[in-house]
Scaffold this motif. Sequence first.
Motif, PDB file in Angstrom:
ATOM      1  N   GLY A  44      19.378 -14.788  -0.752  1.00 45.27           N
ATOM      2  CA  GLY A  44      20.315 -14.031  -1.970  1.00 45.27           C
ATOM      3  C   GLY A  44      21.510 -15.018  -2.029  1.00 45.27           C
ATOM      4  O   GLY A  44      22.647 -14.148  -2.095  1.00 45.27           O
ATOM      5  N   ALA A  45      21.788 -15.946  -1.673  1.00 46.06           N
ATOM      6  CA  ALA A  45      23.114 -16.691  -1.877  1.00 46.06           C
ATOM      7  C   ALA A  45      23.713 -16.847  -3.149  1.00 46.06           C
ATOM      8  O   ALA A  45      24.958 -16.817  -3.083  1.00 46.06           O
ATOM      9  CB  ALA A  45      22.841 -17.996  -1.136  1.00 46.06           C
ATOM     10  N   HIS A  46      22.835 -17.054  -3.994  1.00 45.53           N
ATOM     11  CA  HIS A  46      23.471 -17.080  -5.329  1.00 45.53           C
ATOM     12  C   HIS A  46      23.036 -16.271  -6.407  1.00 45.53           C
ATOM     13  O   HIS A  46      23.084 -16.455  -7.504  1.00 45.53           O
ATOM     14  CB  HIS A  46      23.121 -18.738  -5.926  1.00 45.53           C
ATOM     15  CG  HIS A  46      23.719 -19.841  -4.759  1.00 45.53           C
ATOM     16  ND1 HIS A  46      24.638 -20.163  -4.656  1.00 45.53           N
ATOM     17  CD2 HIS A  46      22.792 -20.554  -4.064  1.00 45.53           C
ATOM     18  CE1 HIS A  46      24.768 -21.221  -3.666  1.00 45.53           C
ATOM     19  NE2 HIS A  46      23.591 -21.314  -3.278  1.00 45.53           N
ATOM     20  N   GLY A  47      22.285 -15.258  -5.835  1.00 47.90           N
ATOM     21  CA  GLY A  47      21.567 -14.505  -7.015  1.00 47.90           C
ATOM     22  C   GLY A  47      20.962 -13.351  -6.242  1.00 47.90           C
ATOM     23  O   GLY A  47      21.238 -12.916  -5.208  1.00 47.90           O
ATOM     24  N   ALA A  48      19.789 -12.804  -6.683  1.00 45.74           N
ATOM     25  CA  ALA A  48      19.018 -11.837  -6.293  1.00 45.74           C
ATOM     26  C   ALA A  48      18.731 -12.176  -4.763  1.00 45.74           C
ATOM     27  O   ALA A  48      18.182 -13.050  -4.445  1.00 45.74           O
ATOM     28  CB  ALA A  48      17.542 -11.664  -7.163  1.00 45.74           C
ATOM     29  N   LYS A  49      18.703 -10.928  -4.104  1.00 42.54           N
ATOM     30  CA  LYS A  49      18.119 -10.935  -2.594  1.00 42.54           C
ATOM     31  C   LYS A  49      16.853 -10.964  -2.309  1.00 42.54           C
ATOM     32  O   LYS A  49      16.227 -11.239  -1.348  1.00 42.54           O
ATOM     33  CB  LYS A  49      19.094  -9.876  -1.954  1.00 42.54           C
ATOM     34  CG  LYS A  49      20.454 -10.069  -1.708  1.00 42.54           C
ATOM     35  CD  LYS A  49      20.844  -8.782  -0.974  1.00 42.54           C
ATOM     36  CE  LYS A  49      22.418  -8.794  -0.952  1.00 42.54           C
ATOM     37  NZ  LYS A  49      23.147  -7.264  -0.323  1.00 42.54           N
ATOM     38  N   SER A  50      16.080 -10.215  -3.386  1.00 45.55           N
ATOM     39  CA  SER A  50      14.592 -10.192  -3.283  1.00 45.55           C
ATOM     40  C   SER A  50      13.888 -10.410  -4.668  1.00 45.55           C
ATOM     41  O   SER A  50      14.517 -10.118  -5.788  1.00 45.55           O
ATOM     42  CB  SER A  50      14.481  -8.947  -2.710  1.00 45.55           C
ATOM     43  OG  SER A  50      14.545  -7.649  -3.657  1.00 45.55           O
ATOM     44  N   LEU A  51      12.776 -10.690  -4.635  1.00 45.61           N
ATOM     45  CA  LEU A  51      12.046 -10.803  -5.769  1.00 45.61           C
ATOM     46  C   LEU A  51      10.917  -9.895  -5.617  1.00 45.61           C
ATOM     47  O   LEU A  51      10.046 -10.517  -4.456  1.00 45.61           O
ATOM     48  CB  LEU A  51      11.720 -12.305  -6.142  1.00 45.61           C
ATOM     49  CG  LEU A  51      10.614 -12.328  -7.359  1.00 45.61           C
ATOM     50  CD1 LEU A  51      11.289 -12.177  -8.766  1.00 45.61           C
ATOM     51  CD2 LEU A  51      10.347 -13.943  -7.367  1.00 45.61           C
ATOM     52  N   ARG A  52      10.340  -9.341  -6.498  1.00 44.64           N
ATOM     53  CA  ARG A  52       8.994  -8.628  -6.396  1.00 44.64           C
ATOM     54  C   ARG A  52       8.264  -8.704  -7.899  1.00 44.64           C
ATOM     55  O   ARG A  52       9.048  -8.773  -8.803  1.00 44.64           O
ATOM     56  CB  ARG A  52       9.246  -7.142  -6.209  1.00 44.64           C
ATOM     57  CG  ARG A  52       9.601  -6.784  -4.510  1.00 44.64           C
ATOM     58  CD  ARG A  52       9.788  -5.455  -4.332  1.00 44.64           C
ATOM     59  NE  ARG A  52      10.149  -5.388  -2.812  1.00 44.64           N
ATOM     60  CZ  ARG A  52      11.205  -5.437  -2.319  1.00 44.64           C
ATOM     61  NH1 ARG A  52      12.467  -5.984  -3.222  1.00 44.64           N
ATOM     62  NH2 ARG A  52      11.530  -5.436  -1.088  1.00 44.64           N
ATOM     63  N   VAL A  53       7.070  -9.132  -7.812  1.00 42.24           N
ATOM     64  CA  VAL A  53       6.270  -9.292  -9.182  1.00 42.24           C
ATOM     65  C   VAL A  53       5.161  -8.110  -9.132  1.00 42.24           C
ATOM     66  O   VAL A  53       4.316  -8.178  -7.985  1.00 42.24           O
ATOM     67  CB  VAL A  53       5.558 -10.957  -9.057  1.00 42.24           C
ATOM     68  CG1 VAL A  53       4.929 -11.133 -10.234  1.00 42.24           C
ATOM     69  CG2 VAL A  53       6.483 -11.818  -8.797  1.00 42.24           C
ATOM     70  N   VAL A  54       5.364  -7.444 -10.198  1.00 41.73           N
ATOM     71  CA  VAL A  54       4.227  -6.777 -10.378  1.00 41.73           C
ATOM     72  C   VAL A  54       3.240  -7.210 -11.201  1.00 41.73           C
ATOM     73  O   VAL A  54       3.384  -7.595 -12.368  1.00 41.73           O
ATOM     74  CB  VAL A  54       4.903  -5.507 -11.005  1.00 41.73           C
ATOM     75  CG1 VAL A  54       3.667  -4.342 -11.346  1.00 41.73           C
ATOM     76  CG2 VAL A  54       6.041  -4.800 -10.383  1.00 41.73           C
ATOM     77  N   LEU A  55       1.939  -7.376 -10.717  1.00 43.17           N
ATOM     78  CA  LEU A  55       1.003  -8.133 -11.303  1.00 43.17           C
ATOM     79  C   LEU A  55       0.111  -7.253 -11.946  1.00 43.17           C
ATOM     80  O   LEU A  55      -0.562  -6.611 -11.111  1.00 43.17           O
ATOM     81  CB  LEU A  55       0.343  -9.081 -10.133  1.00 43.17           C
ATOM     82  CG  LEU A  55      -0.602 -10.409 -10.727  1.00 43.17           C
ATOM     83  CD1 LEU A  55       0.403 -11.161 -11.667  1.00 43.17           C
ATOM     84  CD2 LEU A  55      -0.825 -11.124  -9.448  1.00 43.17           C
ATOM     85  N   LEU A  56      -0.002  -7.140 -13.271  1.00 40.04           N
ATOM     86  CA  LEU A  56      -1.005  -6.243 -13.867  1.00 40.04           C
ATOM     87  C   LEU A  56      -2.191  -6.916 -14.337  1.00 40.04           C
ATOM     88  O   LEU A  56      -2.344  -8.096 -14.620  1.00 40.04           O
ATOM     89  CB  LEU A  56      -0.198  -5.829 -15.047  1.00 40.04           C
ATOM     90  CG  LEU A  56       1.233  -5.131 -14.867  1.00 40.04           C
ATOM     91  CD1 LEU A  56       1.776  -4.926 -16.204  1.00 40.04           C
ATOM     92  CD2 LEU A  56       1.045  -3.857 -14.030  1.00 40.04           C
TER      93      LEU A  56
END
Length: 186
Positions: free
Chosen positions: A174-186
């Motif tokens: 999360g240093a330069h942007g989003a702290k977490s990434l979640r991918v909803v796989l459909l």
Amino acid sequence: MSSREEILNSIRGIQKENKALPDIPNFHLEGDLVALFKSAIEANKGEILSKKEFVDWISSANFQHIISCSEAFHTYATQELPDDAHQLDHLELAILEVQFGVAENGAMWLDDSQLPHRALPFITEHLVLILSEENLVSNMHQAYDRIGSDHSGFGLFIAGPSKTADIEQSLVIGAHGAKSLRVVLL
């Protein structure tokens, strides 16, 4: 004639042999693209969720500032997208749809068609990307073929939350942007 012109004329007079470009081998990955993609996302410090897992996660989270650019997930938005990107400074969660994902490295392609404000994936604290399994490609060669000659004003691959490491190998998420990434796989 100057010495400069003589040199340039000599260079222009050199006959060059036409050579064919080398053949690019097929780097297609073998195996289940979904499993390979999930493994790559997890290696990038991201998380894969089903739609049900996403619903459970977002209902237990206490986000007050959510923007969704996905019609299918718009009901989770708590605010509308502002006209001015400067008003995104308190954004906690952005939900975006991606065009496709790459199994070999977990990268997902976004361009101007999914990004009304280019700052969205960078300014939000947490990022959720929506990807359909049928929009997975094997490798970056296929990804660039899929992008083809589309000319958008902006496009990027996202493969995980923002992170950086220093010379002492201390990883910061999360240093330069989003702290977490979640991918909803459909």
